[in-house]
Design an enzyme around this catalytic site. Structure first.
Site, PDB file in Angstrom:
ATOM      1  N   LYS A   8       1.762   2.165  -5.141  1.00  0.00           N
ATOM      2  CA  LYS A   8       2.300   1.624  -6.404  1.00  0.00           C
ATOM      3  C   LYS A   8       1.376   1.934  -7.584  1.00  0.00           C
ATOM      4  O   LYS A   8       1.827   2.346  -8.653  1.00  0.00           O
ATOM      5  CB  LYS A   8       2.500   0.099  -6.262  1.00  0.00           C
ATOM      6  CG  LYS A   8       3.507  -0.276  -5.185  1.00  0.00           C
ATOM      7  CD  LYS A   8       3.597  -1.784  -4.991  1.00  0.00           C
ATOM      8  CE  LYS A   8       2.380  -2.407  -4.341  1.00  0.00           C
ATOM      9  NZ  LYS A   8       2.161  -2.030  -2.933  1.00  0.00           N
ATOM     10  N   GLN A  59       2.080  -5.975  -3.168  1.00  0.00           N
ATOM     11  CA  GLN A  59       2.540  -6.077  -1.774  1.00  0.00           C
ATOM     12  C   GLN A  59       3.843  -5.283  -1.597  1.00  0.00           C
ATOM     13  O   GLN A  59       4.040  -4.297  -2.297  1.00  0.00           O
ATOM     14  CB  GLN A  59       2.708  -7.550  -1.340  1.00  0.00           C
ATOM     15  CG  GLN A  59       1.396  -8.315  -1.236  1.00  0.00           C
ATOM     16  CD  GLN A  59       0.868  -8.837  -2.554  1.00  0.00           C
ATOM     17  OE1 GLN A  59       1.576  -9.497  -3.284  1.00  0.00           O
ATOM     18  NE2 GLN A  59      -0.368  -8.555  -2.874  1.00  0.00           N
ATOM     19  N   ASP A 117       0.810  -1.234   0.000  1.00  0.00           N
ATOM     20  CA  ASP A 117       0.000   0.000   0.000  1.00  0.00           C
ATOM     21  C   ASP A 117       0.834   1.271   0.000  1.00  0.00           C
ATOM     22  O   ASP A 117       0.412   2.304   0.528  1.00  0.00           O
ATOM     23  CB  ASP A 117      -0.964   0.010   1.204  1.00  0.00           C
ATOM     24  CG  ASP A 117      -1.877  -1.187   1.211  1.00  0.00           C
ATOM     25  OD1 ASP A 117      -2.175  -1.697   0.124  1.00  0.00           O
ATOM     26  OD2 ASP A 117      -2.278  -1.626   2.309  1.00  0.00           O
ATOM     27  N   GLY A 131      -4.473  -4.266  -3.824  1.00  0.00           N
ATOM     28  CA  GLY A 131      -5.474  -3.237  -4.112  1.00  0.00           C
ATOM     29  C   GLY A 131      -4.707  -1.985  -4.481  1.00  0.00           C
ATOM     30  O   GLY A 131      -4.098  -1.354  -3.624  1.00  0.00           O
ATOM     31  N   HIS A 132      -4.680  -1.660  -5.768  1.00  0.00           N
ATOM     32  CA  HIS A 132      -3.866  -0.537  -6.257  1.00  0.00           C
ATOM     33  C   HIS A 132      -4.791   0.602  -6.678  1.00  0.00           C
ATOM     34  O   HIS A 132      -5.574   0.466  -7.612  1.00  0.00           O
ATOM     35  CB  HIS A 132      -2.984  -0.996  -7.429  1.00  0.00           C
ATOM     36  CG  HIS A 132      -1.954  -2.008  -7.017  1.00  0.00           C
ATOM     37  ND1 HIS A 132      -1.045  -2.553  -7.876  1.00  0.00           N
ATOM     38  CD2 HIS A 132      -1.676  -2.550  -5.802  1.00  0.00           C
ATOM     39  CE1 HIS A 132      -0.254  -3.394  -7.217  1.00  0.00           C
ATOM     40  NE2 HIS A 132      -0.627  -3.417  -5.957  1.00  0.00           N
TER      41      HIS A 132
HETATM   42  P1  GDP Z   1      -0.754   0.357  -3.544  1.00  0.00           P
HETATM   43  O1  GDP Z   1      -1.338  -0.926  -3.078  1.00  0.00           O
HETATM   44  O2  GDP Z   1       0.728   0.428  -3.311  1.00  0.00           O
HETATM   45  O3  GDP Z   1      -1.110   0.710  -4.960  1.00  0.00           O
HETATM   46  O4  GDP Z   1      -1.400   1.490  -2.621  1.00  0.00           O
HETATM   47  P2  GDP Z   1      -2.948   1.592  -2.156  1.00  0.00           P
HETATM   48  O5  GDP Z   1      -3.745   2.063  -3.290  1.00  0.00           O
HETATM   49  O6  GDP Z   1      -3.387   0.362  -1.474  1.00  0.00           O
HETATM   50  O7  GDP Z   1      -2.834   2.669  -1.009  1.00  0.00           O
HETATM   51  C1  GDP Z   1      -2.324   3.934  -1.225  1.00  0.00           C
HETATM   52  C2  GDP Z   1      -3.403   4.961  -0.835  1.00  0.00           C
HETATM   53  O8  GDP Z   1      -2.810   6.227  -0.692  1.00  0.00           O
HETATM   54  C3  GDP Z   1      -4.478   5.122  -1.891  1.00  0.00           C
HETATM   55  O9  GDP Z   1      -5.686   5.446  -1.264  1.00  0.00           O
HETATM   56  C4  GDP Z   1      -3.959   6.302  -2.717  1.00  0.00           C
HETATM   57  O10 GDP Z   1      -5.000   7.012  -3.378  1.00  0.00           O
HETATM   58  C5  GDP Z   1      -3.346   7.150  -1.653  1.00  0.00           C
HETATM   59  N1  GDP Z   1      -2.194   7.975  -2.051  1.00  0.00           N
HETATM   60  C6  GDP Z   1      -1.195   7.672  -2.925  1.00  0.00           C
HETATM   61  N2  GDP Z   1      -0.268   8.651  -2.929  1.00  0.00           N
HETATM   62  C7  GDP Z   1      -0.693   9.579  -2.046  1.00  0.00           C
HETATM   63  C8  GDP Z   1      -0.151  10.812  -1.573  1.00  0.00           C
HETATM   64  O11 GDP Z   1       0.922  11.253  -1.972  1.00  0.00           O
HETATM   65  N3  GDP Z   1      -0.870  11.480  -0.632  1.00  0.00           N
HETATM   66  C9  GDP Z   1      -2.058  11.025  -0.147  1.00  0.00           C
HETATM   67  N4  GDP Z   1      -2.689  11.744   0.770  1.00  0.00           N
HETATM   68  N5  GDP Z   1      -2.597   9.862  -0.565  1.00  0.00           N
HETATM   69  C10 GDP Z   1      -1.917   9.147  -1.487  1.00  0.00           C
HETATM   70  P1  IMO Z   2      -0.850  -4.162  -2.255  1.00  0.00           P
HETATM   71  O1  IMO Z   2      -0.382  -4.702  -3.585  1.00  0.00           O
HETATM   72  C1  IMO Z   2      -0.948  -4.603   2.077  1.00  0.00           C
HETATM   73  C2  IMO Z   2      -1.005  -8.670   3.675  1.00  0.00           C
HETATM   74  C3  IMO Z   2      -2.258  -9.135   4.374  1.00  0.00           C
HETATM   75  C4  IMO Z   2      -1.675 -10.133   5.357  1.00  0.00           C
HETATM   76  C5  IMO Z   2      -0.533 -10.766   4.566  1.00  0.00           C
HETATM   77  C6  IMO Z   2      -0.893 -12.062   3.882  1.00  0.00           C
HETATM   78  O2  IMO Z   2      -2.154  -3.462  -2.321  1.00  0.00           O
HETATM   79  O3  IMO Z   2       0.235  -3.367  -1.608  1.00  0.00           O
HETATM   80  P2  IMO Z   2      -2.437 -12.784   1.855  1.00  0.00           P
HETATM   81  O4  IMO Z   2      -3.847 -12.410   1.505  1.00  0.00           O
HETATM   82  O5  IMO Z   2      -1.443 -12.408   0.804  1.00  0.00           O
HETATM   83  O6  IMO Z   2      -2.303 -14.202   2.270  1.00  0.00           O
HETATM   84  O7  IMO Z   2      -2.096 -11.913   3.162  1.00  0.00           O
HETATM   85  O8  IMO Z   2      -0.179  -9.814   3.577  1.00  0.00           O
HETATM   86  N1  IMO Z   2      -1.217  -8.166   2.309  1.00  0.00           N
HETATM   87  C7  IMO Z   2      -1.155  -6.875   1.967  1.00  0.00           C
HETATM   88  N2  IMO Z   2      -0.982  -5.773   2.737  1.00  0.00           N
HETATM   89  N3  IMO Z   2      -1.040  -4.485   0.729  1.00  0.00           N
HETATM   90  C8  IMO Z   2      -1.188  -5.570  -0.052  1.00  0.00           C
HETATM   91  O9  IMO Z   2      -1.141  -5.503  -1.396  1.00  0.00           O
HETATM   92  C9  IMO Z   2      -1.291  -6.834   0.573  1.00  0.00           C
HETATM   93  N4  IMO Z   2      -1.445  -8.094   0.122  1.00  0.00           N
HETATM   94  C10 IMO Z   2      -1.383  -8.890   1.201  1.00  0.00           C
HETATM   95  O10 IMO Z   2      -2.911  -8.065   5.025  1.00  0.00           O
HETATM   96  O11 IMO Z   2      -1.098  -9.454   6.450  1.00  0.00           O
HETATM   97 MG    MG Z   3      -2.870  -1.630  -1.818  1.00  0.00          MG
END
Ligand code: GDP
Ligand code: IMO
Ligand code: MG
Length: 434
Positions: free
Chosen positions: A20, A234, A17, A44-45
């Site tokens: 990415k 991840q 998270d 979840g991107h």
């Molecule tokens: P990913 O899994 O690495 O793609 O990241 P996620 O989407 O799960 O989580 C990142 C969260 O931070 C999302 O809700 C994005 O919209 C938000 N986000 C990304 N960059 C920024 C930033 O620079 N500032 C803020 N406030 N939110 C951001």
């Molecule tokens: P993105 O790509 C954050 C965490 C789960 C759990 C552990 C194992 O959005 O960054 P799993 O379902 O893979 O067996 O879970 O890894 N986890 C993540 N945490 N971002 C993710 O993906 C994750 N994918 C798995 O919360 O602790």
């Molecule tokens: Mg994510």
């Protein structure tokens, strides 16, 4: 003579998270192909632009570009039901998914009974549970490694149903060893039987996509001078080998996973973009040395809207952890850092960064063997905050001095340049220094 372009990699340096999806989408205009190499719908991107927000789970984050081809590589595992939902959402937003997406015939499938197993394994672990996203990741990768998996290419074979039934029957036997109440397990809010029906109903959507041996596709594209960006899911601290085992996911989230998950050679890798928040978060169980269980942690969660994009769970929050960041940079050979969510720190008078760990009275910069069993006291340094909004700032020079000092501090400690500074969730809130 062919050009054979270098392929770049973007991956998470923390516990996932990091942002990415946002950055892959931002960088896509510089590439011809965006390729996911591991993980599955546990990811979840999030991508935000023009007032719209999308969360992608299986589909690469280059899908909004009309020019890029998106590849789901052999290292990814696919739940057809979740993929179909994503396709429908993207198509209703006007994206030509079928025209832009290629799926490896060698990618493995997540079956309904993998999800059932994920649920019963977690129940069985009780307080030691991993905090899995319950998407069937562990059981599906287990079947791959134990040579029992079913692949996308098998969908086209006459014996698919036979293979499916054999796997299901094996999984149900296993599930019964772990639980007396497998009938009580719900998947996506449905009973197993109902989920199985919608899962089968989603197979035509997967079958309608282009299936290829993507190793040939990607290497031929390289030979033609096309540029590839590999998109990680991840983060490094969730890597099956290098993460905080056993509180990890079941794939190599690190640079090593690019090679096995796409079939491109190590010599073809160019830049490795390592992405990190300006602080830390973790969702699910497991060790987290700089976690803040106080109101500062709550403030980070509130300011950063730290709730999981896949599960909605609140993310645990803490200050930046330099020993963990340096470790991740080492494992991946990071050439460029991307510092995300700097705006979340706008409200803090001072910002702490863990520079070392104190373990049994001794200071170290190394991650101990069993992070989970070790009592770690982070040693913090404190830097001044900037206490101002970053809205509207589009160049590095215009960033507040204290933020530039924070960035310089991170660069000096890690010896890696910060190429991207992210100041908000929208595509436009991105300062690129490349
Ligand atoms: P990913 O899994 O690495 O793609 O990241 P996620 O989407 O799960 O989580 C990142 C969260 O931070 C999302 O809700 C994005 O919209 C938000 N986000 C990304 N960059 C920024 C930033 O620079 N500032 C803020 N406030 N939110 C951001
Ligand atoms: P993105 O790509 C954050 C965490 C789960 C759990 C552990 C194992 O959005 O960054 P799993 O379902 O893979 O067996 O879970 O890894 N986890 C993540 N945490 N971002 C993710 O993906 C994750 N994918 C798995 O919360 O602790
Ligand atoms: Mg994510």
């Amino acid at each position: 003579m062919s050009i054979h372009m270098k392929s770049d990699v973007l991956l998470g340096l923390q516990w996932g998270d990091e942002g990415k999806g946002k950055i892959v989408d931002f960088l896509t205009p510089q590439y011809d192909i965006i390729a996911r190499f591991q993980g599955g719908p546990n990811a979840g991107h999030t991508i935000e632009f023009d007032g719209k927000k999308f969360v992608l789970h299986t589909i690469p984050s280059g899908i909004f570009s009309e020019k890029a081809t998106n590849v789901i590589g052999n290292g990814v595992i696919i739940d057809p039901y979740i993929l179909q939902k994503e396709i429908m959402e993207l198509e209703s937003a006007g994206a030509d998914v079928k025209g832009r997406l290629i799926v490896s015939s060698k990618a493995h499938l997540i079956l309904p009974s993998h999800r059932l197993l994920d649920a019963v394994y977690e129940q069985w672990k009780g307080k030691n549970k991993i905090g899995s996203t319950l998407k069937g990741i562990g059981p599906a990768y287990t079947d791959k490694v134990s040579r029992n998996g079913i692949r996308v290419g098998d969908l086209h074979n006459d014996d698919f149903n036979k293979k499916y039934e054999a796997a299901k029957s094996r999984h149900l036997k296993l599930a019964k060893l772990y639980s007396n109440d497998i009938e009580g397990v719900e998947i996506e809010g449905m009973s197993f039987d109902d989920y199985e029906k919608v899962w089968f109903g989603s197979l035509p959507a997967l079958k309608a996509l282009k299936h290829l041996d993507t190793a040939y596709f990607l290497n031929n594209a390289r030979a033609e001078g096309k540029k590839i960006l590999a998109e990680g899911a991840q983060g490094t601290m969730l890597d099956i080998d290098f993460g905080s085992y056993p509180f990890v996911t079941s794939s190599n989230t690190t640079a090593a996973g690019v090679i096995s998950g796409l079939g491109i050679p190590p010599s073809s890798v160019g830049r490795v973009y390592g992405i990190s928040k300006a602080y830390c978060t973790r969702v699910g169980s497991g060790p987290f040395p700089t976690e803040l269980l106080d109101e500062t942690g709550e403030k980070l969660r509130a300011e950063g809207r730290e709730f999981g994009a896949t599960t909605g769970r609140p993310r645990r929050c803490g200050w930046l952890d330099l020993p963990a960041l340096k470790y991740a940079i080492m494992i991946n050979g990071v050439t460029d850092l991307m510092l995300m969510k700097t705006d979340v720190l706008n409200v803090f008078d001072t910002i702490k960064v863990a520079v070392k760990y104190r373990i049994n009275g001794k200071e170290t910069e190394e991650i101990p063997y069993d992070l989970n069993q070790t009592d770690i006291e982070p040693v913090f340094t404190e830097l001044p905050g900037w206490k101002q909004s970053l809205e509207g700032i589009t160049t590095y020079e215009d960033l507040p001095e204290s933020l530039k000092n924070y960035i310089k501090f991170v660069e000096k400690e890690t010896k890696v340049p910060v190429t991207v500074v992210s100041t908000g969730p929208d595509r436009s809130d991105t300062i690129f220094r490349g």
